[in-house]
Design a protein around this motif. Structure first.
Motif, short mmCIF file in Angstrom:
data_model
loop_
_atom_site.label_atom_id
_atom_site.label_comp_id
_atom_site.label_asym_id
_atom_site.label_seq_id
_atom_site.Cartn_x
_atom_site.Cartn_y
_atom_site.Cartn_z
N LEU A 60 40.23 2.51 29.47
CA LEU A 60 40.07 3.68 28.76
C LEU A 60 41.62 4.22 28.24
N VAL A 61 42.75 3.97 28.99
CA VAL A 61 43.69 4.27 28.31
C VAL A 61 44.15 3.42 27.10
N ARG A 62 44.01 2.06 27.11
CA ARG A 62 44.10 1.35 26.10
C ARG A 62 43.60 1.86 24.98
N ASP A 63 41.98 1.85 25.12
CA ASP A 63 41.24 2.50 24.00
C ASP A 63 41.89 3.79 23.17
N ILE A 64 42.51 4.66 24.20
CA ILE A 64 42.93 6.05 23.60
C ILE A 64 43.93 5.84 22.42
N TYR A 65 44.81 4.88 22.61
CA TYR A 65 45.92 4.63 21.53
C TYR A 65 45.89 3.40 20.71
N SER A 66 44.81 2.50 21.00
CA SER A 66 44.58 1.42 20.13
C SER A 66 43.10 1.20 19.76
N TYR A 67 42.94 -0.05 18.93
CA TYR A 67 41.57 -0.21 18.73
C TYR A 67 41.61 -1.88 18.57
N LYS A 68 40.30 -2.53 18.56
CA LYS A 68 40.35 -3.82 18.51
C LYS A 68 39.44 -4.41 17.32
N ALA A 79 29.52 -19.22 9.74
CA ALA A 79 29.79 -17.82 9.08
C ALA A 79 30.72 -17.02 10.10
N VAL A 80 31.86 -16.68 9.59
CA VAL A 80 32.95 -15.82 10.07
C VAL A 80 32.97 -14.27 9.70
N THR A 81 33.02 -13.45 10.63
CA THR A 81 32.83 -11.97 10.36
C THR A 81 33.76 -11.12 11.06
N PHE A 82 34.27 -10.15 10.12
CA PHE A 82 35.47 -9.27 10.88
C PHE A 82 34.84 -7.72 10.91
N ALA A 83 34.73 -7.40 12.30
CA ALA A 83 34.24 -6.04 12.52
C ALA A 83 35.22 -5.41 13.37
N ILE A 84 35.62 -4.00 13.14
CA ILE A 84 36.37 -3.37 13.75
C ILE A 84 35.67 -2.70 14.83
N GLU A 85 36.07 -2.82 16.35
CA GLU A 85 35.29 -2.67 17.33
C GLU A 85 33.97 -3.17 17.38
N GLY A 86 33.52 -4.15 16.82
CA GLY A 86 32.45 -5.16 16.73
C GLY A 86 31.45 -4.35 16.19
N GLU A 87 31.44 -3.07 15.43
CA GLU A 87 30.32 -2.16 15.16
C GLU A 87 30.17 -2.69 13.70
N MET A 229 32.25 6.27 10.77
CA MET A 229 32.54 5.89 12.19
C MET A 229 32.96 7.43 12.82
N TRP A 230 33.56 8.36 12.31
CA TRP A 230 34.05 9.33 13.08
C TRP A 230 33.19 10.72 12.79
N ARG A 231 32.38 10.59 11.73
CA ARG A 231 31.38 11.70 11.43
C ARG A 231 32.13 13.21 11.30
N HIS A 232 33.20 13.07 10.76
CA HIS A 232 33.97 14.44 10.97
C HIS A 232 32.63 15.68 10.24
N ALA A 395 29.46 10.37 23.90
CA ALA A 395 30.51 9.44 23.65
C ALA A 395 31.22 9.08 25.13
N MET A 396 30.74 9.79 26.14
CA MET A 396 31.24 9.35 27.43
C MET A 396 30.39 8.35 28.03
N ILE A 397 28.89 8.83 27.91
CA ILE A 397 28.04 8.04 28.77
C ILE A 397 27.93 6.50 28.27
N THR A 398 28.45 6.10 26.75
CA THR A 398 28.40 4.88 26.26
C THR A 398 29.65 4.15 27.04
N THR A 399 30.71 4.74 27.55
CA THR A 399 31.96 4.18 27.98
C THR A 399 32.52 3.19 27.25
N LYS A 400 32.67 3.50 26.12
CA LYS A 400 33.16 2.69 25.07
C LYS A 400 34.19 3.26 24.05
N ASP A 401 33.67 4.60 23.34
CA ASP A 401 34.46 4.95 22.27
C ASP A 401 35.43 5.97 22.95
N TRP A 402 36.28 5.56 23.84
CA TRP A 402 37.55 6.55 24.42
C TRP A 402 38.12 7.25 23.24
#
Lengths: 438, 290
Positions: A60-68, A79-87, A229-232, A395-402
């Protein structure tokens, strides 16, 4: 002397009093401690400590300040693909890749933050770890064939027949028969302004400004506002919905409660039966909590912001009815008599004799409730499915996008702050010289 | 009359102009308010799954079906009450413990944030901001995060409510502190009392009745909050209520029992705390050594 003669036992009385105060001073904290000790067992704290998962907290804490960013190689197609957060929405378009990746002659080289390099060859993977050595792994039909450098294997490398997991300091590498995956952590919130498919992704503020001045401002705004991604836009709308729920509920309740409060005030309704009826009605509205109202109303109106607004309205009608009728019981009768002496009819008497006395007090109470209802609307929204409360729980129930959860929380806090200052400003503006707080 | 006093005519015209302007502003404010209410209602009505006018006649369907089912199975009602009493106790316990913790920490924060009492006067704005933030965070957010980290149960709800309570009570307490006399504090300072001693012996006796009164109001609010948090998965009677109503038909008798228990508890606590608060504010004239 005279005191002693009139009450000779004053000394003994004082001593007894002191003793009682001492007993209270020690007894009360002891009582509180005893209760807390009971609660410790009632809440099963030892069981909780066992079930707590620090890893979840760390994620949770790592997700708050960083992304993968996931760099994934499909080991069957190559095939090689690059995806932010795998989405999917964060996937790099075909032929593009992050700048820490180099591709040449079918070899993909990924550089991690602590100098580790991962090379995807057509038939095998090489992981070079600076302090350890090079690991060579060949995924195939029999699982993963991996060779490690000589010596003891550190515990952050986990290898079995079907899977090799390396938790390197700079990122995580997973190799299985079907795919090889590297997670590289980066600071910040990914794609907050523009997604990868927008031409403005990766531009600095100065560059953006020059584009905006060249007449691309609407396009830039569109790309930002409808960021997939953020749906402002959706988030802003949800916030609006939450504030609207609080606004409609609070002020609707005030409008309903004001006439009813007259019927529950002693000096306006001499009939005991009517008065008692309305007082009990207010008690009922308050006593049946917003939670129960929400459930009952959701069955009739379905989920959504209207249900939330009505639940707030019903609960607050009870509270306002009580507060307003108390305020009405305290009005000064002289002003009403003065108005009456000019030959005013009852409506005019209320309008000019009563309302000017109570409106400042009532308005200040209503505005206080509006503030706190902005917060309640978030919670009610989570139950009934409207506004920012819904987005938050989703967002919380998926426990992914902190990081999204953090974003929503920040927005909620800012909104509550804004409502605080707005209602404070209104109170000062509308009610000059009114008491600060009820 | 006015011809004799030209100044008064001027005054009259001036007054009427001011009155007109005031009325215009009031009318504009009212129009804005009505427009906001109406448009807000229309928008919210549109976004809801079912409309207001369509749902209005169905308003009493659910309460009616709950009541009729509860009436049919009224023999089971005492059993349900016994069955759910422990969860009700848990809800009340969550509220009580969080109010206790909230009041203790709120006292500390409020004293750190009151002019004249604060040991570090420069940090007063910082502590005030901390309380504002603690008040602004909705309980459900903290509860859900803690459920993720700690697992379900009453503790996440307790911490979440306590967190909010610290901010809310801290603000109210610091308003009380501002009215406390500083003379006892100065007296204690002159005999070399430490900050903690000054607060406990000089300030607390003055403010304790008001503190207690605010804490009791907060306890009422926290019981409601703890029932709601139970509904989103933090234990207590709210959780049972959710299960009872989402099991569809056939469990409404349990739901009715829970509704009843929750309602009675809230009313009872309201009455009790109202009576206690009345005692604290009015019942204090009982001789010099009372």
């Amino acid at each position: 002397m005279t005191l002693a003669t009139t009450n000779p036992d004053l000394r003994g009385q004082a001593r007894r009093l002191l003793r009682r105060k001492q007993a209270q001073a020690f007894g009360l904290p002891l009582l509180v401690l005893a209760y807390l000790a009971y609660a410790l067992f009632a809440f099963d704290i030892p069981g909780l400590l066992r079930s707590a998962s620090p890893e979840n907290g760390a994620t949770l804490v790592r997700d708050i300040y960083s992304y993968k960013t996931h760099a994934t190689r499909d080991n069957r197609s190559g095939a090689v693909t690059f995806a932010i957060e795998g989405e999917r929405k964060g996937q790099y378009p075909e032929g593009q890749h992050p700048d820490w990746v180099a591709q040449s002659d079918g070899v993909t080289t990924i550089t991690l933050r602590r100098g580790e390099t991962v090379r995807y060859f057509p038939d095998h993977v090489e992981v070079a770890l600076p302090d350890y050595g090079t690991i060579r792994a060949t995924p195939g039909s029999g699982g993963v064939q991996a060779t490690f450098p000589e010596g003891a294997r550190p515990d952050w490398i986990n290898a079995s027949r079907n899977r090799v997991t390396i938790n390197a300091p700079g990122g995580k590498i997973t190799i299985t028969r079907n795919r090889t995956e590297v997670f590289r952590y980066s600071l910040g919130w990914e794609l907050f302004f523009f997604t990868l498919d927008s031409p403005y992704h990766g531009m600095g503020p100065a560059q953006l400004l020059s584009h905006a001045l060249n007449g691309e401002a609407p396009q830039i705004w569109h790309d930002f506002w409808h960021n997939a991604m953020w749906r402002h836009a959706d988030v802003a709308w949800a916030l609006c919905e939450t504030v609207m729920m609080a606004f409609l509920g609070t002020f609707g309740a005030a409008l309903v409660a004001l006439p009813l409060a007259f019927l529950a005030a002693r000096n306006f309704t001499p009939l005991v039966l009517v008065r008692q009826f309305f007082r009990r009605l207010f008690d009922l509205c308050r006593g049946v909590d917003a939670l129960i109202w929400t459930i009952v109303l959701a069955r009739a109106f379905g989920p959504g912001p209207l249900t939330g607004a009505l639940a707030i309205l019903l609960t607050d009608t009870g509270s306002f009815g009580k507060l307003f009728s108390e305020a009405l019981e305290n009005v000064d009768g002289k002003q009403i008599e003065g108005i009456r002496s000019t030959g005013a009819n009852p409506v005019q008497r209320y309008r000019f004799g009563v309302l000017p006395q109570v409106i400042p007090v009532l308005l200040s109470q209503v505005l206080y409730f509006f503030e706190s209802n902005t917060r309640s609307a978030t919670v009610i929204g989570a139950i009934t499915g409207g506004g920012i409360g819904l987005l938050l729980t989703q967002a919380m129930i998926t426990t992914k996008d902190w990081e999204e959860v953090t974003y929503y929380i920040t927005l909620v806090i800012l909104t509550v702050f804004a409502m605080d200052s707005l209602s404070g400003w209104l109170r000062r503006k509308l009610i000059k010289g009114a008491p600060a707080a009820p | 009359m006015t011809q004799d006093f030209p100044q008064s005519a001027l005054l009259h015209a001036d007054y009427m102009a001011m009155l007109r302007r005031k009325r215009l502003y009031s009318a504009l404010m009212l129009a804005l308010f009505v427009a906001l209410m109406a448009s807000g209602f229309v928008v919210v009505d549109e976004r809801n799954a079912g409309g207001f006018w369509g749902g209005l006649h169905r308003l009493f369907d659910f309460p009616a079906s709950v009541l009729s089912e509860a009436w049919e199975k009224r023999a089971a009602l005492p059993g349900h009450i016994v069955e759910y009493f422990p969860t009700l106790l848990e809800t009340v316990n969550i509220a009580a413990v969080s109010t206790l913790f909230g009041a203790i920490l709120g006292t500390l924060l409020s004293m750190l944030a009151t002019q004249g009492l604060a040991p570090w006067p420069r940090l007063i704005p910082l502590f005030r901001r901390i309380m504002d933030v603690m008040r602004a965070v909705p309980e459900i957010v903290i509860a859900l995060i803690l459920i993720f980290v700690l697992g379900g149960g009453p503790v996440p709800a307790m911490i979440a409510i306590a967190f909010h309570t610290v901010g809310a009570l801290g603000k109210l307490f610091s308003e009380v502190n501002e009215n406390a006399s500083l003379k006892p504090v100065e007296g204690l300072t002159s005999v070399g009392a430490s900050w903690g001693q000054r607060m406990v012996l000089g300030v607390m006796p003055q403010v304790a009745p008001n503190y207690l009164s605010y804490a009791l109001i907060r306890f009422e609010i926290n019981i409601r909050a703890s029932a709601i948090l139970g509904f989103v998965g933090a234990g207590g009677i709210g959780y049972e209520l959710k299960n009872a109503i989402s099991w569809g038909q056939g469990r409404f008798d349990a739901a009715a029992a829970i509704f009843l228990m929750l309602f009675l508890t809230i009313v009872a606590v309201d009455q009790l705390s109202g009576w206690l608060r009345d005692l604290l504010t009015h019942g204090r004239q009982r001789g010099i050594f009372a």
